[in-house]
Design a protein around this motif. Sequence first.
Motif, mmCIF file in Angstrom:
data_model
loop_
_atom_site.group_PDB
_atom_site.id
_atom_site.type_symbol
_atom_site.label_atom_id
_atom_site.label_comp_id
_atom_site.label_asym_id
_atom_site.label_seq_id
_atom_site.Cartn_x
_atom_site.Cartn_y
_atom_site.Cartn_z
ATOM 1 N N VAL A 7 3.498 -0.346 -15.578
ATOM 2 C CA VAL A 7 3.199 1.014 -15.109
ATOM 3 C C VAL A 7 2.126 1.667 -15.980
ATOM 4 O O VAL A 7 1.920 2.878 -15.937
ATOM 5 C CB VAL A 7 4.468 1.914 -15.056
ATOM 6 N N GLY A 8 1.475 0.857 -16.798
ATOM 7 C CA GLY A 8 0.379 1.383 -17.616
ATOM 8 C C GLY A 8 0.816 1.878 -18.976
ATOM 9 O O GLY A 8 0.041 2.527 -19.677
ATOM 10 N N GLY A 9 2.039 1.568 -19.360
ATOM 11 C CA GLY A 9 2.529 2.018 -20.660
ATOM 12 C C GLY A 9 2.395 0.955 -21.733
ATOM 13 O O GLY A 9 2.019 -0.184 -21.458
ATOM 14 N N ILE A 10 2.716 1.370 -22.958
ATOM 15 C CA ILE A 10 2.637 0.474 -24.112
ATOM 16 C C ILE A 10 4.039 0.327 -24.686
ATOM 17 O O ILE A 10 4.737 1.324 -24.871
ATOM 18 C CB ILE A 10 1.758 1.078 -25.230
ATOM 19 N N ALA A 11 4.428 -0.909 -24.987
ATOM 20 C CA ALA A 11 5.712 -1.119 -25.653
ATOM 21 C C ALA A 11 5.500 -2.094 -26.795
ATOM 22 O O ALA A 11 4.709 -3.034 -26.683
ATOM 23 C CB ALA A 11 6.738 -1.675 -24.670
ATOM 24 N N ILE A 12 6.193 -1.851 -27.886
ATOM 25 C CA ILE A 12 6.002 -2.705 -29.047
ATOM 26 C C ILE A 12 7.265 -2.728 -29.884
ATOM 27 O O ILE A 12 7.993 -1.737 -29.948
ATOM 28 C CB ILE A 12 4.783 -2.234 -29.886
ATOM 29 N N GLN A 13 7.535 -3.886 -30.474
ATOM 30 C CA GLN A 13 8.623 -3.974 -31.443
ATOM 31 C C GLN A 13 8.046 -3.664 -32.812
ATOM 32 O O GLN A 13 7.161 -4.367 -33.296
ATOM 33 C CB GLN A 13 9.238 -5.373 -31.424
ATOM 34 N N GLU A 59 -8.755 -8.160 -31.841
ATOM 35 C CA GLU A 59 -8.115 -6.895 -32.211
ATOM 36 C C GLU A 59 -6.861 -6.700 -31.353
ATOM 37 O O GLU A 59 -6.864 -6.962 -30.139
ATOM 38 C CB GLU A 59 -9.120 -5.751 -32.009
ATOM 39 N N TYR A 60 -5.812 -6.200 -31.966
ATOM 40 C CA TYR A 60 -4.497 -6.202 -31.314
ATOM 41 C C TYR A 60 -4.411 -5.339 -30.056
ATOM 42 O O TYR A 60 -3.890 -5.782 -29.033
ATOM 43 C CB TYR A 60 -3.441 -5.749 -32.324
ATOM 44 N N SER A 61 -4.897 -4.081 -30.130
ATOM 45 C CA SER A 61 -4.664 -3.206 -28.975
ATOM 46 C C SER A 61 -5.412 -3.724 -27.746
ATOM 47 O O SER A 61 -4.920 -3.626 -26.621
ATOM 48 C CB SER A 61 -5.033 -1.742 -29.280
ATOM 49 N N ALA A 68 -5.011 -6.929 -22.651
ATOM 50 C CA ALA A 68 -5.461 -8.058 -21.838
ATOM 51 C C ALA A 68 -4.273 -8.930 -21.442
ATOM 52 O O ALA A 68 -4.103 -9.312 -20.277
ATOM 53 C CB ALA A 68 -6.494 -8.874 -22.611
ATOM 54 N N LEU A 69 -3.403 -9.202 -22.416
ATOM 55 C CA LEU A 69 -2.263 -10.083 -22.161
ATOM 56 C C LEU A 69 -1.291 -9.463 -21.152
ATOM 57 O O LEU A 69 -0.875 -10.109 -20.189
ATOM 58 C CB LEU A 69 -1.542 -10.370 -23.480
ATOM 59 N N TYR A 70 -0.949 -8.219 -21.380
ATOM 60 C CA TYR A 70 0.055 -7.588 -20.513
ATOM 61 C C TYR A 70 -0.519 -7.245 -19.140
ATOM 62 O O TYR A 70 0.215 -7.238 -18.151
ATOM 63 C CB TYR A 70 0.684 -6.370 -21.197
ATOM 64 N N ASP A 71 -1.820 -6.955 -19.089
ATOM 65 C CA ASP A 71 -2.427 -6.713 -17.777
ATOM 66 C C ASP A 71 -2.348 -7.974 -16.932
ATOM 67 O O ASP A 71 -2.105 -7.937 -15.733
ATOM 68 C CB ASP A 71 -3.908 -6.324 -17.923
#
Lengths: 374, 460
Positions: free
Chosen positions: A45-51, B256-258, B263-266
């Motif tokens: 949904v365009g969000g960011i998730a991170i551990q 770079e991580y962000s 790219a990976l999650y898209d």
Amino acid sequence: MIEFIEGNDAVVRGAIDAGCRFFAGYPITPASSILVSMMRELPPVGGIAIQGEDEMASIGMCIGAAMTGLKAMTATSGPGVSLYSENVGLAIMGETPLVIVNVQRQGPSTGSATKGADGDILFMRWVTSGGFPMIILSPENVQDCYTLTVAAFNFAERYRAPVFLASQREVGLTREAFNYEHAWAEAPTPLPRPVAAPDCVYEPHACPTPDHVSPMSPIGGPHLVRYTTSTHDQRAYLTGDPDVIEHMTNHYRRKILDHAEEMGIYEYDPQRGADTLIIAYGVCARSARGAVKMVREKGGKVSLLVLKTIYPMQRRVIKEAVAEVSRVVVPEMNMGQYVWEIRAMAPGKDTIAINRMSTTLISPEEIIAKGGLL
Amino acid sequence: MSVPDFDLSTVGVGVAQESCSQANSSSYLLPEMLPFGFCSGCGHIKIAGYLDEALRRLELPKNKVVLVTDIGCIGIVDKYYDVNAFHGLHGRVITYASGIKLANPDLTVIAIMGDGGAGIGGAHLLSAARRNLGITLIVANNFNYGMTGGQHSCTTPLDAVTSTTPHGNLEAPLDLVRTLQPSKPAFLARTHVFAEGQVDMLVEAIQTPGFALVDMWDLCIAYVGSRLALNKSAIEGMMDELDMPAGVLYRGTRPEYSAAWRALYDEKGARTPPCLLQVTGGSVLDHKVGIILAGGAGQKIRSAATLVGTAAIMSGLKATQKDDYPITVRTGHSVSEVIVSPDDIYFTGIEDPDITVILAADGLAQVARRLTKCSPDARIYVDEALADSVQTPGRVVPLPFAQTAKRVGKLTIAPVAIGAVLAREGLFPVHIFEAAARAMQKEAVAESTIAGVRAGLELG
Ligand SMILES: Cc1ncc(C[n+]2csc(CCOP(=O)(O)OP(=O)(O)O)c2C)c(N)n1
Ligand code: SF4
Ligand SMILES: [Mg+2]
């Protein structure tokens, strides 16, 4: 539309529907499934998730992201709340909207990782140094996990404050039928973040009156944004001026307490002629409902007040309900915490605390017996 | 946002003339906030100047720059800059910077912390370097905690006397660059406030897409810096002695991580579709029934319990499910409690189970206490091999679950037992349980579940 899901799953659905677009968390039973689901569900949904590398990192990232314009959430259990403590203070000081889910487990310390309790109620209330009001909502079932998560985001945005969802293992990891239509009907409309007009002179903590909450401006947006952990003025510059400090400390307090009733979520079920009132929250509210049903079926009389907003305290409704009876019964899965708040508001009443911290639930029968309800 | 030009020379900010001459944009410092509140001669003043100079060279739009500061004397530095400023908790500067960068990768995120912050926040340093998240970290490394009165830090040299090492420091100083280098972040450099070329170094660090560290050796004139008589040659001598040279010491090429994250999650991300249940009705159950499935790890107890709850809901009942298993999931017990009821289920505990299914000794051990206290009409369906171990006033029904499952197929013991229970208890129609399996499970798994249930029905 019905699904058979756990409370934690409903929190995830509620968060996404509320507009949460940033999640950071650190694994801990019984909250881990929220982190795991957010890692999968938020990116599409365009969000960011991170551990995060730990709880301090997780909540710190959430605060940074929230100030950059995203609605943010983190989830943990008691040991993690301990590590969040200092940053909850930062979120209060910086007026950062943030939802913190605490899926409580039996404590103290590592306690029983897989067993439930409501042992963190006063811990969440007084979670950080300085002592400022907190907003704390407590779900009793899977529907509440959705509805109250949406409400938690709205309160966080409206009052620019961290909000706790006081879940616990017995709610978060109990699977039940989740009805989407009911959830959508019950949940408030997600509040978009109020933002400052692009052409205004932006003051991050503008509060002409102490209870006034001003809109935010995202870091990277049209204004330069300042943020500080230190005691500051309305422009977020460090100050030592006692008058300014007093104004700001009143602000953190009054923006919550003056608006307590706007945050009131509760169910009051009075019975005419009843001399006893049960006040319950969280999973104990379920047993309380069971007890009330049994008592009434047997011809007894009892009133019930279920509090979903446990803080800020719903003083008006609690006072009104207490005034009608001579006895108040407060069941809690802890050693007696919220009952002290009730006692303070019920002078002269016989206030009975029913407590259990054995990792098992308080049953309706126990409430009836110990509360002398039949 | 327009800010008047500001002449650094009037506040004694030590910026090398050469670098100044290259700059033509206006200052990033706020003249009305100056002079700096640091002690006169404090190295932080120089660092503040170098950073301003670097920003002037880069000519970044002010609202796209975020200065994230830690606690300590260096932590007050953000207030002098006309950029976004975030002053956070001690040691956590990288966490806020990380959240900001992840949320908005277009921003230039510069974090500044002291050696104190680097020590207390060490885990974040390691993680930011491992992620190679695009933030620039300047460590104003003055070998002590200036703000709190000159206590020793993670970089205090051996033997140095500080207020908390009154007889000399016994802890070896941390080499920040070498500590992070195995993680191969984008940029690792060391310099000191008296050196030259710091501005170039900062410019490169800020321009580097990944994680960049500038370990800037610094002077706390009030405390350890004076005690150690630190000046240009003393600091350079210290660098030699400790084998911690100045310069750009590492340049990495990891993504770079962000950007990599997006790219990976898209590419891979898709939402899990909800598993919606068709409520068809069909149960004639008229009272609440508490069921315990008590087995062992690997018997698929939990998913069997979920099917029971699902089928109950599909047949018009209410249901709750709670699972209990040790944290070490591949061993020990697996016990699920399911309540099915025509009415709302308030109390989700099962103190006196109506139906208990026992499939493993580990599971039996977990429910043994409750079985000794259950009512006489409780039914306990137990694998025949375990029947002798059950102590209960309830009615024990031994059945060959394991043996049947062996014949039917792998992982079918729980469905077999459920089939037997459904045959005798009639909680809801069997075809609804089969529909639940088809709705919830992959086809092959559902087929084996259904085979198990059908074999179980015959046992009933
Ligand atoms: C959690 C926490 N612990 C302790 C402190 C007190 N404290 C303030 S500044 C500081 C040390 C700062 O040293 P450093 O990071 O090296 O910065 P410097 O003052 O040397 O520039 C400490 C320990 C604090 N603010 N927060
Ligand atoms: S105490 Fe040390 S670090 Fe702090 S301002 Fe003074 S010289 Fe600088
Ligand atoms: Mg220092």
